[in-house]
Design an enzyme around this catalytic site. Structure first.
Site, PDB file in Angstrom:
ATOM      1  N   ARG A  88      -6.844  23.868   9.188  1.00  0.00           N
ATOM      2  CA  ARG A  88      -5.993  25.131   8.810  1.00  0.00           C
ATOM      3  C   ARG A  88      -4.944  25.202   7.715  1.00  0.00           C
ATOM      4  O   ARG A  88      -4.144  24.230   7.641  1.00  0.00           O
ATOM      5  CB  ARG A  88      -5.636  26.133   9.867  1.00  0.00           C
ATOM      6  CG  ARG A  88      -6.936  26.772  10.803  1.00  0.00           C
ATOM      7  CD  ARG A  88      -7.842  27.655  10.690  1.00  0.00           C
ATOM      8  NE  ARG A  88      -8.557  27.812  11.629  1.00  0.00           N
ATOM      9  CZ  ARG A  88      -9.520  29.062  11.236  1.00  0.00           C
ATOM     10  NH1 ARG A  88      -9.866  28.898  10.345  1.00  0.00           N
ATOM     11  NH2 ARG A  88     -10.178  29.003  12.148  1.00  0.00           N
ATOM     12  N   ILE A  89      -4.876  26.310   6.499  1.00  0.00           N
ATOM     13  CA  ILE A  89      -3.627  25.851   5.426  1.00  0.00           C
ATOM     14  C   ILE A  89      -2.627  26.758   6.619  1.00  0.00           C
ATOM     15  O   ILE A  89      -2.447  28.089   6.965  1.00  0.00           O
ATOM     16  CB  ILE A  89      -4.302  26.358   4.444  1.00  0.00           C
ATOM     17  CG1 ILE A  89      -5.630  26.053   4.032  1.00  0.00           C
ATOM     18  CG2 ILE A  89      -3.185  26.657   3.323  1.00  0.00           C
ATOM     19  CD1 ILE A  89      -4.857  24.527   3.104  1.00  0.00           C
ATOM     20  N   HIS A 106      -2.884  13.511   6.408  1.00  0.00           N
ATOM     21  CA  HIS A 106      -4.217  13.651   5.401  1.00  0.00           C
ATOM     22  C   HIS A 106      -4.944  12.173   5.870  1.00  0.00           C
ATOM     23  O   HIS A 106      -4.446  11.003   4.904  1.00  0.00           O
ATOM     24  CB  HIS A 106      -3.769  13.444   4.170  1.00  0.00           C
ATOM     25  CG  HIS A 106      -5.010  13.986   3.748  1.00  0.00           C
ATOM     26  ND1 HIS A 106      -5.949  15.272   3.271  1.00  0.00           N
ATOM     27  CD2 HIS A 106      -5.917  13.924   2.097  1.00  0.00           C
ATOM     28  CE1 HIS A 106      -6.572  15.063   2.955  1.00  0.00           C
ATOM     29  NE2 HIS A 106      -6.651  13.827   1.759  1.00  0.00           N
ATOM     30  N   ALA A 139       3.532  24.130  -0.330  1.00  0.00           N
ATOM     31  CA  ALA A 139       2.381  25.822  -0.335  1.00  0.00           C
ATOM     32  C   ALA A 139       1.156  25.228  -0.441  1.00  0.00           C
ATOM     33  O   ALA A 139       0.159  25.414  -0.983  1.00  0.00           O
ATOM     34  CB  ALA A 139       3.550  26.102  -1.554  1.00  0.00           C
TER      35      ALA A 139
END
Ligand code: GAR
Length: 197
Positions: A88-89, A106, A139
């Site tokens: 999820r972001i 990642h 962000a």
């Protein structure tokens, strides 16, 4: 100095979480909670290590989930939040509040192949080398100041599963090393950059 408090975020099998859980005593940190977004296998690992768990399922209204995540994280007073396979972001409010205390792993050599399908995308692109990246979260999606990377060769007969497993072997080592460096102040975050001592 009190033992650094680490909160893990995971959405899957949690093998990266397990690698960290295995090392917490030896390396001098404590995983105070695992937060997941669903009933996932990583929860069983937490149970085995007697680590408290919080399931924060996605809500129809995204802002409700964002707020629940923020409240849950705040209540845990983490020194470091580790997103290890969390799919999820995070809301910009969370990223802002935990800036410099929030890292992500990642499965690609960032900035290549951002997003949820990095291993598949690397195979599809026909590159011969991919890898893993640990970075502070900003962000963006899988962006943010890069702490460290490890390359992994893509073999001619690799499938997505075989390649991802070889990447994860490196990710587990890299994540444990990185967390150890952060809690011992060998790696710091200042104004969006990584400072290595
Ligand atoms: C890891 O490869 C991690 O980098 C990746 O999920 C896997 C989690 O493995 N994260 C992402 O793709 C986030 N964009 P695990 O469930 O075995 O720990």
């Amino acid at each position: 100095m009190s033992t650094p408090r680490i909160v893990l975020l995971a959405s899957g099998t949690g093998s990266l979480f397990e690698a960290l859980a295995n090392e917490q005593e030896a390396k001098g940190f404590k995983i105070v909670a695992l937060i997941t977004d669903a009933h996932v296998p990583a929860l069983e690992i937490a149970q085995r290590f007697e680590i408290p768990t919080f399931i924060v399922p996605m809500t129809p209204e995204r802002s409700v989930w964002d707020e629940s995540m923020l409240m849950t994280l705040r209540s845990l007073h983490p020194d470091l939040v580790v997103s290890a396979g969390f799919m999820r972001i995070l809301d910009p409010k969370i990223v802002d509040e935990f800036e410099g205390k929030l890292i992500n792993t990642h499965p690609a050599l960032s900035p290549e192949f951002p997003g949820a399908h990095a291993v598949r995308d690397a195979l599809a692109a026909g590159v011969t080398v991919t890898g893993t990246t640990v970075h502070f979260v900003d962000a963006g999606v899988d962006t943010g100041a890069i702490i460290d990377q490890v390359s992994v060769e893509i073999l001619p007969d690799d499938t997505q599963a075989s390649l991802h497993e070889r990447i994860k072997v490196q990710e587990r080592i890299l994540l444990v090393e990185t967390v150890e460096k952060i809690i011992s102040n060998k790696i710091k975050y200042e104004n969006g950059s990584v400072i290595t001592q």
